[in-house]
Design an enzyme around this catalytic site. Structure first.
Site, mmCIF file in Angstrom:
data_model
loop_
_atom_site.group_PDB
_atom_site.id
_atom_site.type_symbol
_atom_site.label_atom_id
_atom_site.label_comp_id
_atom_site.label_asym_id
_atom_site.label_seq_id
_atom_site.Cartn_x
_atom_site.Cartn_y
_atom_site.Cartn_z
ATOM 1 N N ASN A 170 -64.123 18.715 43.985
ATOM 2 C CA ASN A 170 -64.436 17.480 44.718
ATOM 3 C C ASN A 170 -64.098 17.690 46.194
ATOM 4 O OD1 ASN A 170 -64.372 14.937 45.879
ATOM 5 N ND2 ASN A 170 -63.304 13.952 44.158
ATOM 6 N N CYS A 205 -64.699 9.319 49.703
ATOM 7 C CA CYS A 205 -65.821 10.085 49.132
ATOM 8 C C CYS A 205 -67.159 9.374 49.298
ATOM 9 C CB CYS A 205 -65.545 10.371 47.663
ATOM 10 S SG CYS A 205 -63.963 11.175 47.417
ATOM 11 N N HIS A 261 -71.996 12.168 44.123
ATOM 12 C CA HIS A 261 -70.688 12.681 44.548
ATOM 13 C C HIS A 261 -70.147 13.558 43.422
ATOM 14 C CE1 HIS A 261 -66.626 13.030 45.741
ATOM 15 N NE2 HIS A 261 -66.149 12.076 44.973
#
Ligand code: UT7
Length: 336
Positions: free
Chosen positions: A288, A117, A258
């Protein structure tokens, strides 16, 4: 003394998400859960997932096309592609597949880096080095993940969190001497790598002892450990990045974090004492999306008018590895 390091310009951004929507209520068909449980713990209401033949390459291609167009360029202008993916559908590699789909005639280099990520921020650091040293002038960064193919859909602790999507950035050598990366820090700690793991399906040679490790190609996560790590490490790290740039939090216009969990986003927001309008969050609709989450939030934020250009933003990410990073960037007019 003039610096020999060439400045980098963020010239264009783009994003793409698949059309199929899976809501929290849909997930109740798979296991015992509820919209209320998921939403209060994560801020997620729904996520997008690829279907049929579609995968992260298709999403990455669309996001790249948009970023190249927004940069006022054509695919022929790109001279290097960096792919950022947690686990591309074709291991060898996202960037090469996107190069092929963009029909770039020259055999420009294309390769992936894996920082889960945090991939976009790691890729920006690599691009900064390449542009800064004059090796390449126009780099496409494509961040794309199809997490829905990688989660265990019987594991309600992880599959509620993830979604699919892609984001892309075109970065070039700046022609006005201004560097759009004001400060960029990246870090990693492999000692806590076991918090999130994904081992490609594999077997030892049949003639030797087999491994007892779970090589099932699925994401395994110690959710509580990741959560604690994120809320203790990331807000402090972001604050340090700002102070190392000799800035104050109030000098920066937006936080583009994020999108892992709304509560983690709020922990960073509280540390910076930012009002809601300075914080870009779209986790409610996408979950996500790993490496893609920051560029999707950026490009969509501009399109929706939440981000006014001619501004600055702090991007921050964290994820498997464990890796984390933060970048203070200029967002010029016309990038999206
Ligand atoms: O890019 C990095 C990605 N990762 C992250 O950012 C993850 C960060 N971690 C988190 O966001 C949270 O840890 C989760 C949202 C994943 C989980 O929340 P939690 O508060 O840590 O829950 P838990 O795993 O400790 O589970 C609490 C309870 C358990 O029941 P018992 O053992 O207390 O009876 C679970 O079985 O909740 C249960 N549970 C669920 N219940 C309903 C776990 N998942 C679900 C679910 N629906 N989906």
């Amino acid at each position: 003394m003039t610096s020999l390091v060439k400045p980098l310009k963020i010239a264009g951004v783009g994003y793409n998400v698949p059309g199929s929507v899976v809501s929290n209520n849909d997930l109740t068909k798979l296991y015992e859960t509820s919209d209320e449980w998921i939403y209060t713990r994560t801020g997620i209401k729904e996520r997008r997932v690829v279907s049929g033949e579609q995968d992260a390459v298709d999403l990455g291609y669309e996001a790249s096309k948009m970023a190249i167009e927004n940069a006022g360029l054509t695919p022929e202008d790109i001279d290097c592609i960096i792919g950022a993916s947690s686990a591309p559908p074709e291991v060898y590699s996202l960037a090469c597949n996107v190069q092929s789909k963009l029909q770039i005639p020259n055999k420009i280099p294309a390769f992936d880096l894996t920082a889960a990520c945090t991939g976009l921020i790691y890729a920006l650091q690599v691009a900064k080095g390449m542009i800064g040293s004059g090796i390449y002038k126009t780099i496409l960064i494509v961040a794309s993940d199809n997490n829905s193919k990688l989660v265990d859909w019987t594991d309600r602790g992880t599959s509620i969190l993830f979604g699919d999507g892609a984001g892309a950035l075109v970065v070039t050598e700046s022609d006005d001497g201004i560097d759009d990366i004001i400060r960029l820090n990246i870090s990693a700690d492999g000692n806590i790598g076991h918090y999130i793991s994904l081992r490609y399906p594999s077997n030892n040679c049949p003639l030797v002892e087999q491994s007892s490790k779970i090589d099932d190609g699925k994401i395994h996560m110690a959710g509580k450990d990741v959560y604690k790590f994120a809320v203790t490490t990331v807000p402090k790290y972001v604050e340090e990045c700002i102070s190392e740039a000799n800035l104050k939090a109030e000098d920066i216009d937006y936080l583009i974090p994020h999108q892992a969990n709304q509560r983690i986003i709020e922990a960073i927001q509280q540390r910076l004492k930012y009002p809601d309008e300075k914080v870009i969050s779209n986790i409610k609709y996408y979950g996500n999306t790993s490496a893609a989450s920051i560029p999707i939030a950026l490009a969509e934020g501009v399109k929706q008018g939440k981000i006014k250009l001619g501004s600055t933003a702090i991007l921050c990410g964290f994820g498997a590895g464990m890796t984390w990073g933060a970048a203070i960037v200029r967002l010029r007019q016309g990038i999206c």
